[in-house]
Design a protein around this motif. Structure first.
Motif, PDB file in Angstrom:
ATOM      1  N   GLN A  26       0.828  -1.207   0.000  1.00 55.39           N
ATOM      2  CA  GLN A  26       0.000   0.000   0.000  1.00 55.39           C
ATOM      3  C   GLN A  26       0.858   1.251   0.000  1.00 55.39           C
ATOM      4  O   GLN A  26       0.637   2.179  -0.791  1.00 55.39           O
ATOM      5  CB  GLN A  26      -0.932  -0.007   1.205  1.00 55.39           C
ATOM      6  N   LYS A  27       1.864   1.295   0.886  1.00 54.99           N
ATOM      7  CA  LYS A  27       2.680   2.498   1.022  1.00 54.99           C
ATOM      8  C   LYS A  27       3.592   2.707  -0.187  1.00 54.99           C
ATOM      9  O   LYS A  27       3.897   3.846  -0.544  1.00 54.99           O
ATOM     10  CB  LYS A  27       3.513   2.404   2.299  1.00 54.99           C
ATOM     11  N   LEU A  28       4.025   1.628  -0.824  1.00 50.87           N
ATOM     12  CA  LEU A  28       4.909   1.748  -1.978  1.00 50.87           C
ATOM     13  C   LEU A  28       4.164   1.687  -3.300  1.00 50.87           C
ATOM     14  O   LEU A  28       4.774   1.712  -4.366  1.00 50.87           O
ATOM     15  CB  LEU A  28       5.974   0.635  -1.936  1.00 50.87           C
ATOM     16  N   ASN A  29       2.824   1.600  -3.219  1.00 50.68           N
ATOM     17  CA  ASN A  29       1.999   1.472  -4.427  1.00 50.68           C
ATOM     18  C   ASN A  29       2.514   0.331  -5.301  1.00 50.68           C
ATOM     19  O   ASN A  29       2.746   0.486  -6.516  1.00 50.68           O
ATOM     20  CB  ASN A  29       1.997   2.787  -5.211  1.00 50.68           C
ATOM     21  N   ALA A  30       2.709  -0.820  -4.670  1.00 53.84           N
ATOM     22  CA  ALA A  30       3.342  -1.963  -5.326  1.00 53.84           C
ATOM     23  C   ALA A  30       2.370  -3.123  -5.493  1.00 53.84           C
ATOM     24  O   ALA A  30       1.377  -3.232  -4.767  1.00 53.84           O
ATOM     25  CB  ALA A  30       4.549  -2.430  -4.503  1.00 53.84           C
ATOM     26  N   THR A  31       2.678  -3.978  -6.450  1.00 56.67           N
ATOM     27  CA  THR A  31       1.987  -5.261  -6.565  1.00 56.67           C
ATOM     28  C   THR A  31       2.852  -6.330  -5.906  1.00 56.67           C
ATOM     29  O   THR A  31       4.055  -6.139  -5.695  1.00 56.67           O
ATOM     30  CB  THR A  31       1.722  -5.635  -8.028  1.00 56.67           C
ATOM     31  N   LEU A  32       2.226  -7.461  -5.603  1.00 62.74           N
ATOM     32  CA  LEU A  32       2.879  -8.496  -4.814  1.00 62.74           C
ATOM     33  C   LEU A  32       2.834  -9.843  -5.525  1.00 62.74           C
ATOM     34  O   LEU A  32       1.791 -10.227  -6.063  1.00 62.74           O
ATOM     35  CB  LEU A  32       2.173  -8.616  -3.458  1.00 62.74           C
ATOM     36  N   GLN A  33       3.972 -10.530  -5.524  1.00 67.69           N
ATOM     37  CA  GLN A  33       4.013 -11.929  -5.919  1.00 67.69           C
ATOM     38  C   GLN A  33       4.561 -12.723  -4.735  1.00 67.69           C
ATOM     39  O   GLN A  33       5.508 -12.288  -4.073  1.00 67.69           O
ATOM     40  CB  GLN A  33       4.882 -12.138  -7.161  1.00 67.69           C
ATOM     41  N   VAL A  34       3.953 -13.877  -4.478  1.00 67.55           N
ATOM     42  CA  VAL A  34       4.301 -14.670  -3.294  1.00 67.55           C
ATOM     43  C   VAL A  34       4.644 -16.095  -3.719  1.00 67.55           C
ATOM     44  O   VAL A  34       3.857 -16.749  -4.412  1.00 67.55           O
ATOM     45  CB  VAL A  34       3.139 -14.719  -2.278  1.00 67.55           C
ATOM     46  N   ALA A  35       5.814 -16.561  -3.290  1.00 68.68           N
ATOM     47  CA  ALA A  35       6.193 -17.958  -3.465  1.00 68.68           C
ATOM     48  C   ALA A  35       5.883 -18.694  -2.169  1.00 68.68           C
ATOM     49  O   ALA A  35       6.440 -18.374  -1.112  1.00 68.68           O
ATOM     50  CB  ALA A  35       7.683 -18.080  -3.801  1.00 68.68           C
ATOM     51  N   CYS A  36       4.956 -19.655  -2.238  1.00 64.61           N
ATOM     52  CA  CYS A  36       4.587 -20.423  -1.053  1.00 64.61           C
ATOM     53  C   CYS A  36       3.965 -21.743  -1.480  1.00 64.61           C
ATOM     54  O   CYS A  36       3.656 -21.942  -2.660  1.00 64.61           O
ATOM     55  CB  CYS A  36       3.633 -19.643  -0.150  1.00 64.61           C
ATOM     56  N   ASP A  37       3.792 -22.623  -0.506  1.00 66.89           N
ATOM     57  CA  ASP A  37       3.126 -23.888  -0.760  1.00 66.89           C
ATOM     58  C   ASP A  37       1.694 -23.612  -1.221  1.00 66.89           C
ATOM     59  O   ASP A  37       0.971 -22.859  -0.561  1.00 66.89           O
ATOM     60  CB  ASP A  37       3.121 -24.715   0.534  1.00 66.89           C
ATOM     61  N   PRO A  38       1.256 -24.192  -2.329  1.00 70.39           N
ATOM     62  CA  PRO A  38      -0.112 -23.928  -2.817  1.00 70.39           C
ATOM     63  C   PRO A  38      -1.193 -24.237  -1.785  1.00 70.39           C
ATOM     64  O   PRO A  38      -2.244 -23.588  -1.780  1.00 70.39           O
ATOM     65  CB  PRO A  38      -0.234 -24.858  -4.031  1.00 70.39           C
ATOM     66  N   GLN A  39      -0.942 -25.197  -0.902  1.00 65.94           N
ATOM     67  CA  GLN A  39      -1.940 -25.556   0.099  1.00 65.94           C
ATOM     68  C   GLN A  39      -2.069 -24.497   1.199  1.00 65.94           C
ATOM     69  O   GLN A  39      -3.024 -24.519   1.973  1.00 65.94           O
ATOM     70  CB  GLN A  39      -1.594 -26.909   0.724  1.00 65.94           C
ATOM     71  N   GLN A  40      -1.094 -23.584   1.281  1.00 64.11           N
ATOM     72  CA  GLN A  40      -1.115 -22.546   2.305  1.00 64.11           C
ATOM     73  C   GLN A  40      -1.304 -21.158   1.700  1.00 64.11           C
ATOM     74  O   GLN A  40      -1.084 -20.151   2.363  1.00 64.11           O
ATOM     75  CB  GLN A  40       0.206 -22.565   3.105  1.00 64.11           C
ATOM     76  N   ALA A  41      -1.731 -21.091   0.457  1.00 59.74           N
ATOM     77  CA  ALA A  41      -1.736 -19.821  -0.279  1.00 59.74           C
ATOM     78  C   ALA A  41      -2.990 -18.982  -0.072  1.00 59.74           C
ATOM     79  O   ALA A  41      -3.011 -17.806  -0.439  1.00 59.74           O
ATOM     80  CB  ALA A  41      -1.557 -20.095  -1.770  1.00 59.74           C
ATOM     81  N   ALA A  42      -4.036 -19.539   0.521  1.00 60.40           N
ATOM     82  CA  ALA A  42      -5.325 -18.847   0.593  1.00 60.40           C
ATOM     83  C   ALA A  42      -5.254 -17.447   1.216  1.00 60.40           C
ATOM     84  O   ALA A  42      -5.938 -16.536   0.730  1.00 60.40           O
ATOM     85  CB  ALA A  42      -6.339 -19.703   1.344  1.00 60.40           C
ATOM     86  N   PRO A  43      -4.474 -17.219   2.279  1.00 59.50           N
ATOM     87  CA  PRO A  43      -4.454 -15.862   2.846  1.00 59.50           C
ATOM     88  C   PRO A  43      -4.039 -14.783   1.859  1.00 59.50           C
ATOM     89  O   PRO A  43      -4.584 -13.678   1.868  1.00 59.50           O
ATOM     90  CB  PRO A  43      -3.446 -15.979   3.999  1.00 59.50           C
ATOM     91  N   TRP A  44      -3.091 -15.108   0.997  1.00 58.34           N
ATOM     92  CA  TRP A  44      -2.595 -14.092   0.062  1.00 58.34           C
ATOM     93  C   TRP A  44      -3.651 -13.695  -0.954  1.00 58.34           C
ATOM     94  O   TRP A  44      -3.649 -12.570  -1.462  1.00 58.34           O
ATOM     95  CB  TRP A  44      -1.329 -14.594  -0.622  1.00 58.34           C
ATOM     96  N   LYS A  45      -4.574 -14.602  -1.245  1.00 64.33           N
ATOM     97  CA  LYS A  45      -5.629 -14.301  -2.218  1.00 64.33           C
ATOM     98  C   LYS A  45      -6.609 -13.265  -1.680  1.00 64.33           C
ATOM     99  O   LYS A  45      -7.419 -12.725  -2.437  1.00 64.33           O
ATOM    100  CB  LYS A  45      -6.372 -15.582  -2.593  1.00 64.33           C
ATOM    101  N   LEU A  46      -6.539 -12.978  -0.392  1.00 66.81           N
ATOM    102  CA  LEU A  46      -7.399 -11.959   0.197  1.00 66.81           C
ATOM    103  C   LEU A  46      -6.908 -10.543  -0.096  1.00 66.81           C
ATOM    104  O   LEU A  46      -7.661  -9.588   0.076  1.00 66.81           O
ATOM    105  CB  LEU A  46      -7.488 -12.152   1.716  1.00 66.81           C
ATOM    106  N   LEU A  47      -5.653 -10.397  -0.503  1.00 63.19           N
ATOM    107  CA  LEU A  47      -5.067  -9.073  -0.697  1.00 63.19           C
ATOM    108  C   LEU A  47      -5.273  -8.575  -2.125  1.00 63.19           C
ATOM    109  O   LEU A  47      -4.865  -9.237  -3.078  1.00 63.19           O
ATOM    110  CB  LEU A  47      -3.565  -9.105  -0.384  1.00 63.19           C
TER     111      LEU A  47
END
Length: 277
Positions: A26-47
């Motif tokens: 938000q502060k850097l006006n940036a987009t995000l890419q996340v490397a994580c286990d697909p089974q644990q990825a649900a939280p990031w989809k909220l952003l």
């Protein structure tokens, strides 16, 4: 601007990192890419800032080919910042070849900034990652963004009536508060508050739908760490059974009750008092 997060660990770990990464983007006006286990990825989809998920199971002994594939994903876009929660020689070798100018982590030769985890509740401990970017973290202010359609669907699923809604979210595991206590608690409260509505949070729901039901509740009683974090991020009053005070922020509407290894002997009168009865 693009930010990369390398995020091994459990679903709880991912949830603990949400406020920091959301604030950075938000502060850097940036987009995000996340490397994580697909089974644990649900939280990031909220952003809303999430641009892409990079499926990568850090704990599954990745092969050299796996690391090479991840390096390809990391080198192709133009990342300006990497927030690295992974450890080990392989991840450091990969990052050292990534050309990302700002690489933040707690250890490793590939870090441009080596940070120590701060004090405070779980999500707030990541404040040094933001400080290295000239930012401040107030994790207790973070609220998970939920789509209007998901919230409307959650409201339709609630018990009918105008009374306050108590949402119950037990872990259902052996060390939990006994099932009989969970079952009889709503009836005990109804004897004092007849208009009370109560509901047990269904186990098999997407994280977004789970968060939406929690956001619609008047109070959540939970021994589940995932539900406890979601209630915190939704701003919903919470009685957290078995949670340590260091796991959650200090708020008047959040009360931690009982040790996790002593829930089997927790008295219903103590729970009722914590709920305000």
């Amino acid at each position: 601007m693009r930010v990369l997060a390398l995020s091994p660990g459990s679903l709880e770990d991912q949830l603990d990192r949400l406020p920091a990464l959301a604030e950075i983007c938000q502060k850097l006006n940036a987009t995000l890419q996340v490397a994580c286990d697909p089974q644990q990825a649900a939280p990031w989809k909220l952003l809303p800032c999430l641009e892409k998920l990079l499926p990568f199971s850090f704990e599954a002994n990745p092969t050299l080919a796996d690391w090479a594939n991840l390096l390809g994903c990391v080198r192709e876009p133009d990342f300006q910042v990497c927030i690295n929660f992974a450890e080990g020689q392989q991840v450091n070798l990969m990052l050292s070849m990534s050309h990302i100018p700002k690489r933040l982590g707690s250890e490793g030769f590939a870090c441009t900034d080596r940070l120590s985890i701060d004090q405070g509740w779980t999500a707030q401990r990541l404040a040094p990652y933001l400080q290295a970017l000239g930012l401040e973290l107030e994790a207790e202010q973070f609220r998970v963004p939920l789509a209007a359609g998901v919230l409307d669907e959650a409201r339709e699923a609630l018990p009918r009536g105008d009374g306050p809604l108590l949402l119950l979210s037990p872990t259902g595991q052996g060390h939990d508060w006994p099932a009989a206590e969970w079952h009889k608690l709503p009836e005990t409260i109804k004897s004092r508050l007849p208009a009370l509505r109560s509901m047990v949070l269904p186990a098999k729901l997407s994280l977004a739908k789970r968060a939406a039901l929690i956001a619609c509740a008047d109070v959540v009683l939970s021994s589940c760490p995932i539900s406890q974090r979601l209630a915190t991020y939704c701003g919903t009053p919470l009685v957290a059974l078995g949670a340590a005070a260091k796991d959650l922020p200090e708020r008047a509407e959040i009360r931690c009750l009982g040790r996790s290894d002593e829930l089997a002997t927790l008295k219903s009168s103590e729970v009722l008092t914590a709920l305000g009865f």
